[in-house]
Scaffold this motif. Sequence first.
Motif, PDB file in Angstrom:
ATOM      1  N   LYS A  72       1.945 101.097  20.981  1.00 25.41           N
ATOM      2  CA  LYS A  72       0.904 100.631  21.642  1.00 25.41           C
ATOM      3  C   LYS A  72      -0.196 100.143  21.133  1.00 25.41           C
ATOM      4  CE  LYS A  72      -1.652 102.437  25.803  1.00 25.41           C
ATOM      5  NZ  LYS A  72      -2.170 103.637  26.626  1.00 25.41           N
ATOM      6  N   PHE A  73      -0.675 100.891  19.865  1.00 19.48           N
ATOM      7  CA  PHE A  73      -1.665 100.532  19.106  1.00 19.48           C
ATOM      8  C   PHE A  73      -1.034 100.009  17.732  1.00 19.48           C
ATOM      9  CE2 PHE A  73      -3.562 103.369  22.363  1.00 19.48           C
ATOM     10  CZ  PHE A  73      -4.432 102.544  22.913  1.00 19.48           C
ATOM     11  N   VAL A  74      -2.205  99.456  17.000  1.00 18.12           N
ATOM     12  CA  VAL A  74      -1.866  98.796  15.617  1.00 18.12           C
ATOM     13  C   VAL A  74      -1.089 100.110  14.827  1.00 18.12           C
ATOM     14  CG1 VAL A  74      -3.290  97.200  15.526  1.00 18.12           C
ATOM     15  CG2 VAL A  74      -4.264  99.220  14.942  1.00 18.12           C
ATOM     16  N   ALA A  75      -1.418 101.280  15.040  1.00 18.38           N
ATOM     17  CA  ALA A  75      -1.014 102.311  14.086  1.00 18.38           C
ATOM     18  C   ALA A  75      -0.093 103.423  14.421  1.00 18.38           C
ATOM     19  CB  ALA A  75      -2.050 103.177  13.447  1.00 18.38           C
ATOM     20  N   GLY A  76       0.401 103.035  15.997  1.00 15.24           N
ATOM     21  CA  GLY A  76       1.356 104.005  16.666  1.00 15.24           C
ATOM     22  C   GLY A  76       0.931 103.745  18.040  1.00 15.24           C
ATOM     23  N   ASP A  77       1.330 104.979  18.848  1.00 15.14           N
ATOM     24  CA  ASP A  77       0.950 104.988  20.124  1.00 15.14           C
ATOM     25  C   ASP A  77      -0.354 105.854  20.451  1.00 15.14           C
ATOM     26  OD1 ASP A  77       3.360 103.598  20.976  1.00 15.14           O
ATOM     27  OD2 ASP A  77       4.536 105.617  20.639  1.00 15.14           O
ATOM     28  N   GLU A  78      -1.296 105.938  19.621  1.00 18.73           N
ATOM     29  CA  GLU A  78      -2.518 106.629  19.859  1.00 18.73           C
ATOM     30  C   GLU A  78      -3.603 105.697  19.314  1.00 18.73           C
ATOM     31  OE1 GLU A  78      -2.923 109.056  21.673  1.00 18.73           O
ATOM     32  OE2 GLU A  78      -0.902 109.576  21.841  1.00 18.73           O
ATOM     33  N   LEU A  79      -4.802 105.538  19.818  1.00 18.20           N
ATOM     34  CA  LEU A  79      -5.884 104.626  19.356  1.00 18.20           C
ATOM     35  C   LEU A  79      -6.531 105.373  18.042  1.00 18.20           C
ATOM     36  CD1 LEU A  79      -8.154 102.622  20.424  1.00 18.20           C
ATOM     37  CD2 LEU A  79      -9.702 104.708  20.907  1.00 18.20           C
ATOM     38  N   THR A  80      -6.821 104.581  17.067  1.00 17.50           N
ATOM     39  CA  THR A  80      -7.208 104.897  15.768  1.00 17.50           C
ATOM     40  C   THR A  80      -8.444 104.227  15.451  1.00 17.50           C
ATOM     41  OG1 THR A  80      -5.798 103.743  14.150  1.00 17.50           O
ATOM     42  CG2 THR A  80      -5.012 105.807  15.075  1.00 17.50           C
ATOM     43  N   LEU A  81      -9.132 104.709  14.526  1.00 11.78           N
ATOM     44  CA  LEU A  81      -9.972 103.675  13.928  1.00 11.78           C
ATOM     45  C   LEU A  81      -9.600 102.339  13.364  1.00 11.78           C
ATOM     46  CD1 LEU A  81     -12.098 106.068  11.134  1.00 11.78           C
ATOM     47  CD2 LEU A  81     -12.806 105.316  13.476  1.00 11.78           C
ATOM     48  N   ALA A  82      -8.286 102.158  13.154  1.00 15.61           N
ATOM     49  CA  ALA A  82      -7.704 100.989  12.748  1.00 15.61           C
ATOM     50  C   ALA A  82      -8.401  99.815  14.016  1.00 15.61           C
ATOM     51  CB  ALA A  82      -6.336 101.061  12.268  1.00 15.61           C
ATOM     52  N   ASP A  83      -7.862 100.414  15.270  1.00 20.78           N
ATOM     53  CA  ASP A  83      -7.855  99.445  16.393  1.00 20.78           C
ATOM     54  C   ASP A  83      -9.444  99.247  16.571  1.00 20.78           C
ATOM     55  OD1 ASP A  83      -5.095  99.723  17.562  1.00 20.78           O
ATOM     56  OD2 ASP A  83      -5.565 101.699  17.557  1.00 20.78           O
ATOM     57  N   LEU A  84     -10.526 100.206  16.517  1.00 20.99           N
ATOM     58  CA  LEU A  84     -11.873 100.041  16.553  1.00 20.99           C
ATOM     59  C   LEU A  84     -12.710  98.951  15.430  1.00 20.99           C
ATOM     60  CD1 LEU A  84     -13.031 103.460  17.621  1.00 20.99           C
ATOM     61  CD2 LEU A  84     -11.752 101.678  18.909  1.00 20.99           C
ATOM     62  N   PHE A  85     -11.742  98.996  14.429  1.00 21.89           N
ATOM     63  CA  PHE A  85     -12.145  98.133  13.366  1.00 21.89           C
ATOM     64  C   PHE A  85     -12.190  96.595  13.815  1.00 21.89           C
ATOM     65  CE2 PHE A  85     -11.065 101.125   9.486  1.00 21.89           C
ATOM     66  CZ  PHE A  85     -11.970 102.001   9.996  1.00 21.89           C
ATOM     67  N   HIS A  86     -11.350  96.436  14.758  1.00 23.91           N
ATOM     68  CA  HIS A  86     -11.349  94.954  15.264  1.00 23.91           C
ATOM     69  C   HIS A  86     -12.555  94.471  16.309  1.00 23.91           C
ATOM     70  CE1 HIS A  86      -7.343  95.790  13.988  1.00 23.91           C
ATOM     71  NE2 HIS A  86      -7.050  94.559  13.798  1.00 23.91           N
ATOM     72  N   VAL A  87     -13.248  95.304  16.837  1.00 21.32           N
ATOM     73  CA  VAL A  87     -14.130  95.156  17.905  1.00 21.32           C
ATOM     74  C   VAL A  87     -15.547  94.429  17.134  1.00 21.32           C
ATOM     75  CG1 VAL A  87     -13.701  96.956  19.009  1.00 21.32           C
ATOM     76  CG2 VAL A  87     -15.693  97.444  17.631  1.00 21.32           C
ATOM     77  N   ALA A  88     -15.233  94.481  15.864  1.00 20.21           N
ATOM     78  CA  ALA A  88     -16.528  93.503  15.248  1.00 20.21           C
ATOM     79  C   ALA A  88     -16.402  92.060  15.792  1.00 20.21           C
ATOM     80  CB  ALA A  88     -16.443  93.714  13.610  1.00 20.21           C
ATOM     81  N   VAL A  89     -15.286  91.716  16.064  1.00 22.52           N
ATOM     82  CA  VAL A  89     -15.155  90.210  16.175  1.00 22.52           C
ATOM     83  C   VAL A  89     -14.753  89.948  17.712  1.00 22.52           C
ATOM     84  CG1 VAL A  89     -14.315  89.643  13.841  1.00 22.52           C
ATOM     85  CG2 VAL A  89     -12.749  90.102  15.517  1.00 22.52           C
TER      86      VAL A  89
END
Length: 216
Positions: free
Chosen positions: A156-173
Motif C-alpha cells: 500500500k505504501f512505499v515501505a510496506g502496508d503502513e504509512l511511514t516517514l518515507a511516504d511523508l517525505f514526498h509531500v515537499a513536492v
Amino acid sequence: MVLKLYADPHARGASAIVAMVLAEKQIPFELIQIDLEQGEHKKPDFVQKHPFGQVPVIDDNGFILYESRAISRYLAEKYPEQGTRLIPVDPKKKALFEQAASIEFANFHPRAVRIIDEKFRKPSHGQPVDQDAVVEAVAELSATLNVYEDILGRHKFVAGDELTLADLFHVAVAPMFAASPEIAMGPNTARWWNDVISRPTWIKLAAEGIKSTETY
C-alpha cells in the motif's frame, strides 16, 4: 517549553514535511515564521541555527536541529507511541523503511527538484525557463514513477502496508504535482499519492498553511 518550528508558513518544501510530521504525531508547536522572500533565512542570527541558511529548524527546549529528514526521524523516535507511528519497530520493517527513504532521497527528490527549479523557482526570480530541461526532467521523474508503480503494486505504501516517514517525505513536492499535469502516474502510484494527500493532516496544512498549534 513548547517546541519551536522555524519555517516558511506555506505548506511546501521541506517545511511541509516537518509540519506534517508534527501534525501526524500530534506535537504542539510554536511557528516562528521565516520570510524567505526578505532573506531572513540568510541573516546572521538565523545562520547561527542553520549554518546553510535554510528552513526548517526546530528548537526543542534548547536542542537545535535542522534538515527536515533528520528532524522528522528525531520527532518520530522521541514520540513513538504518540499519534501515528511513522518508523517501524520490527528490524526488517524498519530496514524496508530506510530503503524506501533512501529511494526517495536518491531517486525521487533530485528529479523533482529539477522540475521545481525550472518551472517555479526560475519564473519567481524573473529567469527564463528552459523548456527542454523541463521535458527532460519530467521524463526522468516519470521513469522513476514507473518503478514506484511496480513497488506500489506489491504493497500500500512505499515501505510496506503502513504509512511511514518515507511516504511523508514526498509531500515537499505536493504543490508541484498539483501544478504539473504532464507528470503521469500509473494507477498504483496515483492511489498511493491520493492516500497521502487525502490525510486530514495534509488537507489542513494545504488549506491553512503552517501555523502555531496546541493540538491537532
